[in-house]
Design an enzyme around this catalytic site. Sequence first.
Site, PDB file in Angstrom:
ATOM      1  N   HIS A 207       0.531  -1.255  -0.060  1.00  0.00           N
ATOM      2  CA  HIS A 207       0.127   0.315   0.284  1.00  0.00           C
ATOM      3  C   HIS A 207       1.033   1.122  -0.418  1.00  0.00           C
ATOM      4  O   HIS A 207       1.799   1.525   0.365  1.00  0.00           O
ATOM      5  CB  HIS A 207      -1.127  -0.369   1.532  1.00  0.00           C
ATOM      6  CG  HIS A 207      -2.339  -0.691   1.017  1.00  0.00           C
ATOM      7  ND1 HIS A 207      -3.001  -0.877   0.913  1.00  0.00           N
ATOM      8  CD2 HIS A 207      -2.099  -2.454   1.103  1.00  0.00           C
ATOM      9  CE1 HIS A 207      -3.867  -2.023   0.834  1.00  0.00           C
ATOM     10  NE2 HIS A 207      -3.031  -3.134   0.937  1.00  0.00           N
ATOM     11  N   CYS A 238      -7.862  -0.838   3.987  1.00  0.00           N
ATOM     12  CA  CYS A 238      -8.460  -1.741   4.460  1.00  0.00           C
ATOM     13  C   CYS A 238      -9.354  -1.058   5.395  1.00  0.00           C
ATOM     14  O   CYS A 238      -8.620  -0.400   6.513  1.00  0.00           O
ATOM     15  CB  CYS A 238      -7.565  -2.781   4.883  1.00  0.00           C
ATOM     16  SG  CYS A 238      -8.660  -3.961   6.232  1.00  0.00           S
TER      17      CYS A 238
HETATM   18  P1  HMG Z   1     -17.643 -13.380  13.000  1.00  0.00           P
HETATM   19  O1  HMG Z   1     -18.412 -12.250  12.665  1.00  0.00           O
HETATM   20  O2  HMG Z   1     -16.600 -14.242  13.798  1.00  0.00           O
HETATM   21  O3  HMG Z   1     -17.535 -15.695  11.723  1.00  0.00           O
HETATM   22  O4  HMG Z   1     -16.328 -13.392  11.699  1.00  0.00           O
HETATM   23  P2  HMG Z   1     -19.765 -15.904  12.116  1.00  0.00           P
HETATM   24  O5  HMG Z   1     -18.719 -17.556  11.342  1.00  0.00           O
HETATM   25  O6  HMG Z   1     -20.123 -15.457  13.502  1.00  0.00           O
HETATM   26  O7  HMG Z   1     -20.593 -15.966  11.525  1.00  0.00           O
HETATM   27  C1  HMG Z   1     -20.978 -13.681  11.435  1.00  0.00           C
HETATM   28  C2  HMG Z   1     -22.342 -13.636  10.730  1.00  0.00           C
HETATM   29  O8  HMG Z   1     -21.439 -14.383   8.941  1.00  0.00           O
HETATM   30  C3  HMG Z   1     -23.560 -14.787   9.923  1.00  0.00           C
HETATM   31  O9  HMG Z   1     -24.309 -14.706   9.716  1.00  0.00           O
HETATM   32  C4  HMG Z   1     -22.283 -15.990   9.535  1.00  0.00           C
HETATM   33  O10 HMG Z   1     -23.380 -17.490   8.944  1.00  0.00           O
HETATM   34  C5  HMG Z   1     -22.331 -14.310   8.745  1.00  0.00           C
HETATM   35  P3  HMG Z   1     -25.490 -14.432  11.191  1.00  0.00           P
HETATM   36  O11 HMG Z   1     -25.415 -15.559  11.914  1.00  0.00           O
HETATM   37  O12 HMG Z   1     -25.053 -13.153  12.108  1.00  0.00           O
HETATM   38  O13 HMG Z   1     -27.076 -14.177  10.492  1.00  0.00           O
HETATM   39  N1  HMG Z   1     -21.029 -15.500   7.413  1.00  0.00           N
HETATM   40  C6  HMG Z   1     -21.305 -15.478   5.338  1.00  0.00           C
HETATM   41  N2  HMG Z   1     -21.867 -14.536   5.082  1.00  0.00           N
HETATM   42  C7  HMG Z   1     -21.715 -14.606   4.076  1.00  0.00           C
HETATM   43  N3  HMG Z   1     -20.020 -14.917   3.738  1.00  0.00           N
HETATM   44  C8  HMG Z   1     -19.603 -15.230   4.229  1.00  0.00           C
HETATM   45  C9  HMG Z   1     -19.698 -15.532   5.883  1.00  0.00           C
HETATM   46  N4  HMG Z   1     -19.313 -16.504   6.935  1.00  0.00           N
HETATM   47  C10 HMG Z   1     -19.934 -16.594   7.797  1.00  0.00           C
HETATM   48  N5  HMG Z   1     -18.309 -15.980   3.782  1.00  0.00           N
HETATM   49  C11 HMG Z   1     -15.126 -14.090   9.448  1.00  0.00           C
HETATM   50  C12 HMG Z   1     -15.427 -14.099  10.547  1.00  0.00           C
HETATM   51  C13 HMG Z   1     -13.658 -14.279   9.027  1.00  0.00           C
HETATM   52  C14 HMG Z   1     -16.864 -13.598   9.167  1.00  0.00           C
HETATM   53  C15 HMG Z   1     -14.876 -12.271   9.247  1.00  0.00           C
HETATM   54  O14 HMG Z   1     -14.095 -11.877  10.615  1.00  0.00           O
HETATM   55  C16 HMG Z   1     -14.268 -11.724   7.982  1.00  0.00           C
HETATM   56  O15 HMG Z   1     -15.122 -11.834   6.929  1.00  0.00           O
HETATM   57  N6  HMG Z   1     -13.495 -10.601   8.004  1.00  0.00           N
HETATM   58  C17 HMG Z   1     -12.714 -10.452   6.718  1.00  0.00           C
HETATM   59  C18 HMG Z   1     -13.173  -9.034   7.067  1.00  0.00           C
HETATM   60  C19 HMG Z   1     -12.423  -8.271   5.345  1.00  0.00           C
HETATM   61  O16 HMG Z   1     -12.908  -8.746   4.573  1.00  0.00           O
HETATM   62  N7  HMG Z   1     -10.972  -7.613   4.984  1.00  0.00           N
HETATM   63  C20 HMG Z   1     -11.037  -7.016   3.998  1.00  0.00           C
HETATM   64  C21 HMG Z   1     -10.185  -7.623   3.497  1.00  0.00           C
HETATM   65  S1  HMG Z   1      -8.563  -7.955   4.119  1.00  0.00           S
HETATM   66  C22 HMG Z   1      -7.367  -7.124   3.444  1.00  0.00           C
HETATM   67  O17 HMG Z   1      -8.064  -6.334   3.143  1.00  0.00           O
HETATM   68  C23 HMG Z   1      -6.020  -7.782   3.213  1.00  0.00           C
HETATM   69  C24 HMG Z   1      -5.377  -7.553   1.729  1.00  0.00           C
HETATM   70  O18 HMG Z   1      -5.459  -6.541   1.234  1.00  0.00           O
HETATM   71  C25 HMG Z   1      -3.631  -8.231   2.213  1.00  0.00           C
HETATM   72  C26 HMG Z   1      -3.288  -6.441   3.394  1.00  0.00           C
HETATM   73  O19 HMG Z   1      -3.170  -6.039   2.271  1.00  0.00           O
HETATM   74  O20 HMG Z   1      -3.089  -6.870   3.689  1.00  0.00           O
HETATM   75  C27 HMG Z   1      -5.902  -9.419   1.656  1.00  0.00           C
HETATM   76 MG    MG Z   2      -4.216  -5.180   0.711  1.00  0.00          MG
END
Ligand code: HMG
Ligand code: MG
Length: 287
Positions: A207, A238
């Site tokens: 970044h 992010c």
């Molecule tokens: P959580 O809240 O602990 O998970 O999140 P959960 O299992 O308790 O699920 C919460 C709710 O989401 C539940 O629904 C699940 O069914 C649903 P509810 O019962 O509340 O109605 N759910 C889903 N829905 C749709 N799609 C799914 C899914 N999974 C569960 N896949 C979790 C844990 C890991 C899911 C969450 O923390 C998460 O998704 N985090 C990701 C956040 C994110 O996307 N961040 C940005 C991307 S990373 C980044 O940008 C870095 C990168 O670019 C590299 C860098 O720059 O370093 C890659």
């Molecule tokens: Mg990134």
Amino acid sequence: MTEQVEIFEMGPRDGLQNEKRLIPTADKIALVDLLSQAGFAHIEVTSFVPPAWVPQMADAAQVMAGITRRAGTRYAVLTPNLRGYQAARAAGADMVAVFASASEGFSRANLNASVDEALARLAPVAAQALADGVALRGYVSVVTDCPFDGPTPPSAVARVAAALRDMGCDQISLGDTIGQGRPETIDAMLTAVLDELPPEQLAGHYHDTAGRALANVDASLARGLRVFDAAVGGLGGCPYAPGAAGNVATEALARHLTAKGFSHGLDMEIITRAADLARALREAPHA
Ligand code: HMG
Ligand code: MG
């Protein structure tokens, strides 16, 4: 013959995920289609994560269904768990990317889990991808600096990169998530990681928050890395990393690589149009 460097396009996912305004699905599809014409080997299109975590990616399935696929481009999507993986497969992703953090603080904020819990959650995703023959990419975040825990020990990055490799990731992308890395800290981090993995299996994901992404690319080129992530128009950040700005801009990286004598194979006229579109999406008035 000039040496080839791949630019792995991140704009539609790492770029747009951070935009507050909900960008219309048709605009996202138009951006991906333009990028496809530019000749990328890989484009990360979207992510299958809970909409409550990243509302901007809630239309992941519609975006994947709407794009026009170009032969020669692989369309990657980011997934945090098995549910995301299954949705990615149903949407026809060619490559699935999983992500883990090198620091505990960012792992908690971004994944609601410790580093080891997050890795354990990814293991069945990786096993399923291997069984399905789907290409698997891994990210390690906060490879030099964490917004919560401060400087990241290089050994922590090497440990997580090796864990992702052991799970079956073909390529590991090293993320300077908040753009605070310097050529010296990137080099120290790479020294530790290169003890575990060859440069051919690594990508740099820098970044540009502090304007040092290109210098960090240079430090990585010197260590043998030949794949770099970038976002057209410098989109991004992010949502769970305070202070994170966009990825290095694809157009700036492409020009930089050309000036250094590397080839990247991209059509710069189309890249310029895609960068204009990306900036217009960012600047459009709030709906
Ligand atoms: P959580 O809240 O602990 O998970 O999140 P959960 O299992 O308790 O699920 C919460 C709710 O989401 C539940 O629904 C699940 O069914 C649903 P509810 O019962 O509340 O109605 N759910 C889903 N829905 C749709 N799609 C799914 C899914 N999974 C569960 N896949 C979790 C844990 C890991 C899911 C969450 O923390 C998460 O998704 N985090 C990701 C956040 C994110 O996307 N961040 C940005 C991307 S990373 C980044 O940008 C870095 C990168 O670019 C590299 C860098 O720059 O370093 C890659
Ligand atoms: Mg990134």
